[in-house]
Design a protein around this motif. Sequence first.
Motif, mmCIF file in Angstrom:
data_model
loop_
_atom_site.group_PDB
_atom_site.id
_atom_site.type_symbol
_atom_site.label_atom_id
_atom_site.label_comp_id
_atom_site.label_asym_id
_atom_site.label_seq_id
_atom_site.Cartn_x
_atom_site.Cartn_y
_atom_site.Cartn_z
ATOM 1 N N ILE A 47 -15.669 5.881 -3.758
ATOM 2 C CA ILE A 47 -14.514 5.788 -4.719
ATOM 3 C C ILE A 47 -14.115 4.236 -4.445
ATOM 4 O O ILE A 47 -13.636 4.158 -2.733
ATOM 5 N N GLU A 48 -13.542 3.585 -5.525
ATOM 6 C CA GLU A 48 -12.638 2.254 -4.795
ATOM 7 C C GLU A 48 -10.973 2.989 -5.346
ATOM 8 O O GLU A 48 -10.476 2.869 -6.190
ATOM 9 N N CYS A 49 -10.538 2.328 -4.207
ATOM 10 C CA CYS A 49 -9.201 2.758 -4.377
ATOM 11 C C CYS A 49 -8.205 1.616 -3.651
ATOM 12 O O CYS A 49 -8.569 0.812 -2.814
ATOM 13 N N ASP A 50 -6.330 2.088 -3.753
ATOM 14 C CA ASP A 50 -5.606 0.947 -3.657
ATOM 15 C C ASP A 50 -5.012 1.532 -3.091
ATOM 16 O O ASP A 50 -3.784 2.589 -3.261
ATOM 17 N N LEU A 51 -3.928 0.869 -2.065
ATOM 18 C CA LEU A 51 -2.702 1.144 -1.237
ATOM 19 C C LEU A 51 -2.020 0.172 -1.695
ATOM 20 O O LEU A 51 -1.791 -1.017 -1.641
ATOM 21 N N GLN A 52 -1.058 0.744 -1.825
ATOM 22 C CA GLN A 52 0.319 -0.213 -1.610
ATOM 23 C C GLN A 52 1.799 0.900 -0.375
ATOM 24 O O GLN A 52 1.397 1.615 -0.358
ATOM 25 N N LEU A 53 2.119 -0.072 -0.043
ATOM 26 C CA LEU A 53 3.436 0.339 0.911
ATOM 27 C C LEU A 53 4.700 0.633 0.560
ATOM 28 O O LEU A 53 4.889 -0.316 -0.611
ATOM 29 N N THR A 54 5.269 2.066 1.106
ATOM 30 C CA THR A 54 6.383 2.525 0.635
ATOM 31 C C THR A 54 7.397 1.871 0.585
ATOM 32 O O THR A 54 7.717 1.124 2.311
ATOM 33 N N GLU A 65 1.528 -3.499 -8.026
ATOM 34 C CA GLU A 65 3.417 -3.669 -7.081
ATOM 35 C C GLU A 65 4.261 -2.945 -8.102
ATOM 36 O O GLU A 65 5.630 -2.382 -7.416
ATOM 37 N N HIS A 66 4.228 -3.149 -9.095
ATOM 38 C CA HIS A 66 5.253 -2.948 -10.384
ATOM 39 C C HIS A 66 5.038 -0.993 -10.749
ATOM 40 O O HIS A 66 3.680 -1.013 -10.602
ATOM 41 N N LEU A 67 6.305 -0.719 -11.491
ATOM 42 C CA LEU A 67 5.673 0.165 -11.384
ATOM 43 C C LEU A 67 5.582 0.758 -12.789
ATOM 44 O O LEU A 67 4.458 1.590 -13.741
ATOM 45 N N GLU A 68 6.223 0.149 -13.983
ATOM 46 C CA GLU A 68 5.989 0.458 -15.446
ATOM 47 C C GLU A 68 4.809 0.290 -15.569
ATOM 48 O O GLU A 68 4.817 1.466 -16.967
ATOM 49 N N ARG A 69 3.307 0.038 -15.536
ATOM 50 C CA ARG A 69 2.043 0.313 -16.219
ATOM 51 C C ARG A 69 1.912 1.304 -16.700
ATOM 52 O O ARG A 69 1.508 2.032 -17.729
ATOM 53 N N VAL A 77 7.023 -0.793 -6.288
ATOM 54 C CA VAL A 77 6.553 0.660 -5.157
ATOM 55 C C VAL A 77 7.340 -0.114 -4.033
ATOM 56 O O VAL A 77 8.161 0.458 -2.855
ATOM 57 N N LYS A 78 7.633 -1.220 -3.506
ATOM 58 C CA LYS A 78 8.537 -1.518 -2.318
ATOM 59 C C LYS A 78 9.308 -0.934 -1.517
ATOM 60 O O LYS A 78 10.260 -0.883 -0.751
ATOM 61 N N ASP A 79 9.964 -0.709 -2.945
ATOM 62 C CA ASP A 79 11.259 -0.242 -3.019
ATOM 63 C C ASP A 79 11.434 1.209 -2.993
ATOM 64 O O ASP A 79 13.013 1.414 -3.501
ATOM 65 N N LEU A 80 10.818 2.135 -3.749
ATOM 66 C CA LEU A 80 10.952 3.830 -3.013
ATOM 67 C C LEU A 80 10.647 3.751 -2.479
ATOM 68 O O LEU A 80 9.173 3.543 -1.529
ATOM 69 N N THR A 81 11.248 5.155 -0.846
ATOM 70 C CA THR A 81 10.404 6.143 -0.418
ATOM 71 C C THR A 81 9.201 6.137 -1.124
ATOM 72 O O THR A 81 9.099 6.924 -2.327
#
Length: 251
Positions: A47-54, A65-69, A77-81
């Motif tokens: 499994i390949e997957c991606d991590l972002q920081l909250t 980075e953005h939520l809309e798609r 993402v960085k602006d949400l808990t």
Amino acid sequence: MPAPNKPAVNFLTARPIAHRGLHDFSKGVVENTASAFAAAIARNYAIECDLQLTKDGEAVVFHDEHLERLTEGHGMVKDLTTAEMKRLVIRNSTDKVQTLAELLSQVDGRVPLVIELKSHWDGDERLAERAVALLTSYAGPFCLMSFDPDAIAAVRRLAPEIIRGIVAERVDGSYYAFLPLAKQMELRTFSHVARTRPDFVSFYYGQLPWAPITALRASGMPVITWTIRSPEEAVMATRCSDQITFEGFTA
């Protein structure tokens, strides 16, 4: 070659790697969700997957980075808990955004994890720190990779025993124009290798063969490719690499 006390990288090339899990949006199985990962596990794919920081410093499994798609949310993402991320509605899915800890619990060593650290190219090492903190006690096969050499240099410093890789392409287009020229040249020439010391490279298949990657592979460094979307592309990619990262068909 792997450093002393470092796991072998054989797991990275043993099986095709499902890009963001084995997903199919038309069937309600969305990328980087528990359903996509369950489907990959069922077929014994890595499994390949991606991590972002909250906002509150948690590693969540999400590509953009953005939520809309993919969600009904707006912003970054960085602006949400973490709690706010987990409340998001993922389009065409009953899944919720997972934390890295939840992903590790789901997979539980059954298949390898090829985990990409997404970067804002700002020197922030918190995502690397959080990922390392969670993964140092994980018993299954895994590796960390990133386009950003700074992130991989951080992984090397924090936990040199973790298998780490560079995601790369030729850096000859406009996508990287926002980066300083010196950084673009570092990516293009692989001059970061002295400080990142990658164990493997994940390279864009459409730009192979390419002399620097051919040389690294000849030296014994595994090369995986992304993103393969048909059997025909798979044939092309495996001529120049050791394994494929695929989506949209059964590899």
